[in-house]
Scaffold this active site. Structure first.
Site, PDB file in Angstrom:
ATOM      1  N   TYR A 105      29.263  47.347  36.486  1.00 43.30           N
ATOM      2  CA  TYR A 105      29.327  46.469  37.656  1.00 43.30           C
ATOM      3  C   TYR A 105      27.989  46.475  38.391  1.00 43.30           C
ATOM      4  O   TYR A 105      27.412  45.418  38.698  1.00 43.30           O
ATOM      5  CB  TYR A 105      30.458  46.903  38.608  1.00 43.30           C
ATOM      6  CG  TYR A 105      30.315  46.275  39.973  1.00 43.30           C
ATOM      7  CD1 TYR A 105      30.552  44.917  40.162  1.00 43.30           C
ATOM      8  CD2 TYR A 105      29.879  47.030  41.076  1.00 43.30           C
ATOM      9  CE1 TYR A 105      30.377  44.325  41.408  1.00 43.30           C
ATOM     10  CE2 TYR A 105      29.692  46.445  42.316  1.00 43.30           C
ATOM     11  CZ  TYR A 105      29.946  45.094  42.478  1.00 43.30           C
ATOM     12  OH  TYR A 105      29.755  44.513  43.706  1.00 43.30           O
ATOM     13  N   SER A 164      24.605  44.246  46.413  1.00 43.12           N
ATOM     14  CA  SER A 164      25.358  45.425  46.837  1.00 43.12           C
ATOM     15  C   SER A 164      24.435  46.630  46.956  1.00 43.12           C
ATOM     16  O   SER A 164      23.431  46.734  46.230  1.00 43.12           O
ATOM     17  CB  SER A 164      26.425  45.717  45.776  1.00 43.12           C
ATOM     18  OG  SER A 164      26.980  46.999  45.950  1.00 43.12           O
ATOM     19  N   ALA A 165      24.809  47.553  47.825  1.00 43.95           N
ATOM     20  CA  ALA A 165      24.080  48.827  47.925  1.00 43.95           C
ATOM     21  C   ALA A 165      24.159  49.614  46.621  1.00 43.95           C
ATOM     22  O   ALA A 165      23.395  50.563  46.431  1.00 43.95           O
ATOM     23  CB  ALA A 165      24.645  49.656  49.070  1.00 43.95           C
ATOM     24  N   THR A 166      25.049  49.205  45.734  1.00 36.81           N
ATOM     25  CA  THR A 166      25.145  49.867  44.437  1.00 36.81           C
ATOM     26  C   THR A 166      23.825  49.742  43.657  1.00 36.81           C
ATOM     27  O   THR A 166      23.553  50.556  42.769  1.00 36.81           O
ATOM     28  CB  THR A 166      26.342  49.319  43.616  1.00 36.81           C
ATOM     29  OG1 THR A 166      26.528  50.118  42.466  1.00 36.81           O
ATOM     30  CG2 THR A 166      26.123  47.882  43.183  1.00 36.81           C
ATOM     31  N   GLY A 179      38.157  34.879  48.167  1.00 42.54           N
ATOM     32  CA  GLY A 179      38.258  36.343  48.180  1.00 42.54           C
ATOM     33  C   GLY A 179      38.102  36.941  49.568  1.00 42.54           C
ATOM     34  O   GLY A 179      38.053  36.226  50.579  1.00 42.54           O
ATOM     35  N   LYS A 232      24.792  43.457  39.171  1.00 44.85           N
ATOM     36  CA  LYS A 232      24.103  43.116  40.436  1.00 44.85           C
ATOM     37  C   LYS A 232      22.599  43.266  40.280  1.00 44.85           C
ATOM     38  O   LYS A 232      21.825  42.426  40.746  1.00 44.85           O
ATOM     39  CB  LYS A 232      24.612  44.011  41.572  1.00 44.85           C
ATOM     40  CG  LYS A 232      26.045  43.758  41.970  1.00 44.85           C
ATOM     41  CD  LYS A 232      26.238  42.350  42.521  1.00 44.85           C
ATOM     42  CE  LYS A 232      27.670  42.086  42.913  1.00 44.85           C
ATOM     43  NZ  LYS A 232      27.969  40.651  43.053  1.00 44.85           N
TER      44      LYS A 232
HETATM   45  P1  NAD Z   1      36.948  39.483  45.886  1.00 44.20           P
HETATM   46  O1  NAD Z   1      37.422  39.885  44.533  1.00 44.20           O
HETATM   47  O2  NAD Z   1      37.930  39.443  46.994  1.00 44.20           O
HETATM   48  O3  NAD Z   1      36.207  38.046  45.800  1.00 44.20           O
HETATM   49  C1  NAD Z   1      35.539  37.602  44.650  1.00 44.20           C
HETATM   50  C2  NAD Z   1      36.141  36.261  44.279  1.00 44.20           C
HETATM   51  O4  NAD Z   1      35.499  35.762  43.105  1.00 44.20           O
HETATM   52  C3  NAD Z   1      37.627  36.327  43.976  1.00 44.20           C
HETATM   53  O5  NAD Z   1      38.304  35.401  44.796  1.00 44.20           O
HETATM   54  C4  NAD Z   1      37.729  35.953  42.493  1.00 44.20           C
HETATM   55  O6  NAD Z   1      38.929  35.246  42.221  1.00 44.20           O
HETATM   56  C5  NAD Z   1      36.482  35.116  42.291  1.00 44.20           C
HETATM   57  N1  NAD Z   1      35.922  35.058  40.938  1.00 44.20           N
HETATM   58  C6  NAD Z   1      35.653  36.073  40.082  1.00 44.20           C
HETATM   59  N2  NAD Z   1      35.065  35.602  38.975  1.00 44.20           N
HETATM   60  C7  NAD Z   1      34.941  34.257  39.133  1.00 44.20           C
HETATM   61  C8  NAD Z   1      34.386  33.219  38.339  1.00 44.20           C
HETATM   62  N3  NAD Z   1      33.860  33.451  37.147  1.00 44.20           N
HETATM   63  N4  NAD Z   1      34.406  31.962  38.839  1.00 44.20           N
HETATM   64  C9  NAD Z   1      34.954  31.687  40.046  1.00 44.20           C
HETATM   65  N5  NAD Z   1      35.506  32.630  40.826  1.00 44.20           N
HETATM   66  C10 NAD Z   1      35.482  33.907  40.385  1.00 44.20           C
HETATM   67  O7  NAD Z   1      35.717  40.442  46.258  1.00 44.20           O
HETATM   68  P2  NAD Z   1      34.890  40.563  47.609  1.00 44.20           P
HETATM   69  O8  NAD Z   1      35.057  41.947  48.087  1.00 44.20           O
HETATM   70  O9  NAD Z   1      35.172  39.427  48.499  1.00 44.20           O
HETATM   71  O10 NAD Z   1      33.417  40.457  47.010  1.00 44.20           O
HETATM   72  C11 NAD Z   1      32.657  39.257  47.059  1.00 44.20           C
HETATM   73  C12 NAD Z   1      31.302  39.528  46.438  1.00 44.20           C
HETATM   74  O11 NAD Z   1      30.664  40.586  47.145  1.00 44.20           O
HETATM   75  C13 NAD Z   1      31.358  39.989  44.974  1.00 44.20           C
HETATM   76  O12 NAD Z   1      30.260  39.427  44.292  1.00 44.20           O
HETATM   77  C14 NAD Z   1      31.203  41.492  45.078  1.00 44.20           C
HETATM   78  O13 NAD Z   1      30.658  42.047  43.920  1.00 44.20           O
HETATM   79  C15 NAD Z   1      30.262  41.606  46.256  1.00 44.20           C
HETATM   80  N6  NAD Z   1      30.331  42.910  46.947  1.00 44.20           N
HETATM   81  C16 NAD Z   1      31.531  43.383  47.396  1.00 44.20           C
HETATM   82  C17 NAD Z   1      31.593  44.619  48.034  1.00 44.20           C
HETATM   83  C18 NAD Z   1      32.910  45.202  48.499  1.00 44.20           C
HETATM   84  O14 NAD Z   1      32.980  46.414  48.704  1.00 44.20           O
HETATM   85  N7  NAD Z   1      33.954  44.398  48.705  1.00 44.20           N
HETATM   86  C19 NAD Z   1      30.422  45.353  48.241  1.00 44.20           C
HETATM   87  C20 NAD Z   1      29.207  44.827  47.786  1.00 44.20           C
HETATM   88  C21 NAD Z   1      29.184  43.594  47.137  1.00 44.20           C
HETATM   89  C1  WQD Z   2      34.113  55.579  49.959  1.00 43.73           C
HETATM   90  C2  WQD Z   2      34.257  57.088  50.149  1.00 43.73           C
HETATM   91  C3  WQD Z   2      34.896  58.256  48.147  1.00 43.73           C
HETATM   92  C4  WQD Z   2      38.882  56.436  47.829  1.00 43.73           C
HETATM   93  C5  WQD Z   2      32.381  51.253  46.088  1.00 43.73           C
HETATM   94  C6  WQD Z   2      31.528  50.742  44.960  1.00 43.73           C
HETATM   95  C7  WQD Z   2      30.368  49.963  45.476  1.00 43.73           C
HETATM   96  C8  WQD Z   2      30.791  48.891  46.497  1.00 43.73           C
HETATM   97  C9  WQD Z   2      31.813  49.371  47.470  1.00 43.73           C
HETATM   98  C10 WQD Z   2      30.708  46.708  45.531  1.00 43.73           C
HETATM   99  C11 WQD Z   2      33.666  57.913  49.002  1.00 43.73           C
HETATM  100  C12 WQD Z   2      35.978  58.372  49.197  1.00 43.73           C
HETATM  101  C13 WQD Z   2      37.606  56.781  48.242  1.00 43.73           C
HETATM  102  C14 WQD Z   2      39.917  57.396  47.892  1.00 43.73           C
HETATM  103  C15 WQD Z   2      38.334  58.982  48.795  1.00 43.73           C
HETATM  104  N1  WQD Z   2      31.354  47.742  45.886  1.00 43.73           N
HETATM  105  N2  WQD Z   2      37.350  58.039  48.721  1.00 43.73           N
HETATM  106  N3  WQD Z   2      39.598  58.656  48.381  1.00 43.73           N
HETATM  107  O1  WQD Z   2      32.359  54.422  46.391  1.00 43.73           O
HETATM  108  O2  WQD Z   2      31.024  53.880  48.486  1.00 43.73           O
HETATM  109  O3  WQD Z   2      31.584  52.086  46.916  1.00 43.73           O
HETATM  110  O4  WQD Z   2      32.835  50.123  46.843  1.00 43.73           O
HETATM  111  O5  WQD Z   2      29.554  46.507  45.376  1.00 43.73           O
HETATM  112  O6  WQD Z   2      29.720  49.414  44.373  1.00 43.73           O
HETATM  113  O7  WQD Z   2      31.054  51.845  44.204  1.00 43.73           O
HETATM  114  O8  WQD Z   2      33.385  53.064  48.300  1.00 43.73           O
HETATM  115  O9  WQD Z   2      35.600  52.964  49.347  1.00 43.73           O
HETATM  116  O10 WQD Z   2      35.432  53.645  46.908  1.00 43.73           O
HETATM  117  O11 WQD Z   2      34.625  55.210  48.677  1.00 43.73           O
HETATM  118  O12 WQD Z   2      38.113  60.134  49.228  1.00 43.73           O
HETATM  119  O13 WQD Z   2      41.069  57.161  47.521  1.00 43.73           O
HETATM  120  O14 WQD Z   2      35.655  57.410  50.177  1.00 43.73           O
HETATM  121  O15 WQD Z   2      34.754  59.461  47.442  1.00 43.73           O
HETATM  122  O16 WQD Z   2      33.116  59.082  49.571  1.00 43.73           O
HETATM  123  P1  WQD Z   2      32.042  53.485  47.479  1.00 43.73           P
HETATM  124  P2  WQD Z   2      34.849  53.660  48.268  1.00 43.73           P
END
Ligand code: NAD
Ligand code: WQD
Length: 338
Positions: free
Chosen positions: A148, A124-126, A10, A152
């Site tokens: 989601y 995640s900050a979520t 990913g 976490k």
């Molecule tokens: P991504 O979707 O690109 O990567 C996640 C990967 O996990 C994918 O390649 C998917 O195919 C794989 N996957 C899902 N379920 C699976 C399973 N059961 N077994 C094996 N593989 C599986 O997402 P990312 O942005 O690279 O996120 C990676 C991690 O970081 C995730 O746990 C996500 O929740 C967390 N995270 C992401 C963000 C963000 O904004 N991208 C923010 C905070 C936390």
């Molecule tokens: C950022 C800002 C929107 C899209 C989400 C998940 C969080 C984490 C990261 C995994 C906000 C604004 C967005 C658009 C916009 N994932 N926006 N137009 O909401 O901080 O976090 O992704 O853990 O759990 O909730 O990120 O990129 O969606 O939004 O105006 O088309 O951009 O309102 O202010 P967010 P985001």
């Protein structure tokens, strides 16, 4: 060290694989490819000149994991595999709970069977829900705003309980703020399927002409320009945060959680202007209603990671936009064309 990277194909996983390999570690990837392409791992191999052992397996499948642990001498695990779309999680809660929590439980059980108890979790900050104050420190109240986010929160709780029950576990949860950008090579980057949920991938597709205009979700927040403020973190800094975390796992037993963020807030409109500067392209936008569930302001206090993990974000939003634009321009269809 030999690191098992679940979800390694990913967005964040592929960048983390590069940093681990460049630091001399071995990388084994388990990924179903449900939200990624194997091509990302070929690109990782091109960037690093090293090979990645890839297993197209599901982390919810304990027997499949057993085969991986039997084949490789795994020293530590970075668990990133999971589904991550907030809106989809509200529509398909059972799928999210089943996938994200079964994956963690099966993985932890199999790790225990194979005597591997060093684990870094993608959190995640979520987990802070709607924070009472910013910057957010790790001891802030935790809450989930959607299924989601709940996965976490539960994942952290499961691991906290596990570490309390058996002191041989060394577990670090990394609470990422908003990762953006791409590897400076332009070979790997974020490849959203369908309409992007997140701000910067959407902006990138507007700048490239694939989408007409950005919808800015509200300009009446209590912020300097009225738009939402977030802590946008370059994905290479985030990837290096994982390297720092696995390197420091041996410092302490038990469960620890760290924010990975820059400590700086950037608004939606500041993000738009940064991308325009980096790409030299206009990013037309219209202001629409607030997105339900959104919070106004969210940024990290990253000082604990600096203190304990020797890690700091050093790249800014301008650099992240330039790198995202290089990736987007060179790969307009993401990894799909291979
Ligand atoms: P991504 O979707 O690109 O990567 C996640 C990967 O996990 C994918 O390649 C998917 O195919 C794989 N996957 C899902 N379920 C699976 C399973 N059961 N077994 C094996 N593989 C599986 O997402 P990312 O942005 O690279 O996120 C990676 C991690 O970081 C995730 O746990 C996500 O929740 C967390 N995270 C992401 C963000 C963000 O904004 N991208 C923010 C905070 C936390
Ligand atoms: C950022 C800002 C929107 C899209 C989400 C998940 C969080 C984490 C990261 C995994 C906000 C604004 C967005 C658009 C916009 N994932 N926006 N137009 O909401 O901080 O976090 O992704 O853990 O759990 O909730 O990120 O990129 O969606 O939004 O105006 O088309 O951009 O309102 O202010 P967010 P985001």
């Amino acid at each position: 060290m030999n690191v098992l990277l679940t979800g390694g194909a990913g967005y964040i996983g592929s960048h983390t694989a590069v940093e681990l390999l460049d630091a001399g570690h071995g990388v084994v990837v388990v990924d179903t490819l449900v939200n990624s392409h194997e091509e990302s791992l070929r690109r990782v191999e091109r960037i690093t000149g090293r090979s990645v052992a890839f297993h197209p397996a599901d982390c919810t499948d304990a027997d499949a994991l057993r085969r991986v642990f039997a084949e490789h001498d795994v020293d530590a695990v970075i668990h990133m595999a999971g589904l991550k779309a907030v809106g989809e999680s509200a529509r398909q809660p059972l799928r999210y709970y089943r996938n994200n929590l079964d994956a963690l439980l099966s993985l932890a059980e199999v790790m225990d069977e194979f005597d591997v108890r060093d684990l870094v979790l993608s959190s995640s900050a979520t987990v802070y829900g709607n924070p009472e104050r910013v910057p957010i420190a790790e001891d802030a109240a935790l809450a989930s705003a959607n299924p989601y986010g709940a996965t976490k929160l539960f994942a952290e709780q499961i691991l906290r309980d596990l570490a309390a029950a058996d002191e041989r576990w060394r577990i670090t949860a990394l609470r990422y703020f908003n990762p953006i950008g791409a590897h400076p090579s332009g070979l790997i980057g974020e490849d959203p399927q369908g309409v992007p949920n997140n701000l910067f991938p959407y902006i990138a597709q507007v700048a490239s002409g694939r989408r007409e205009r950005l919808q800015v979700f509200g300009d009446d927040y209590d912020t300097a320009d009225g738009t939402g403020v977030r802590d946008y973190l370059h994905v290479v800094d985030l990837a290096r945060g994982h390297l720092a975390a696995v390197t420091h796992l041996a410092d302490a037993t038990g469960f620890r959680a760290y924010n990975l963020g820059t400590g700086k807030g950037v608004s939606v409109l500041e993000g738009v202007r940064a991308f325009e500067r980096a790409s030299g392209r206009p990013v037309p936008y219209e202001v629409v209603e607030r997105r339900p569930g959104d919070i106004a302001v969210c940024y990290a206090d990253p000082s604990a990671a600096a203190r304990d993990l020797d890690w700091k974000a050093v790249r800014g939003v301008d650099e992240a936009c330039a790198d995202a634009w290089r990736w987007q321009s060179a790969n307009p269809d993401g990894f799909a064309r291979g």
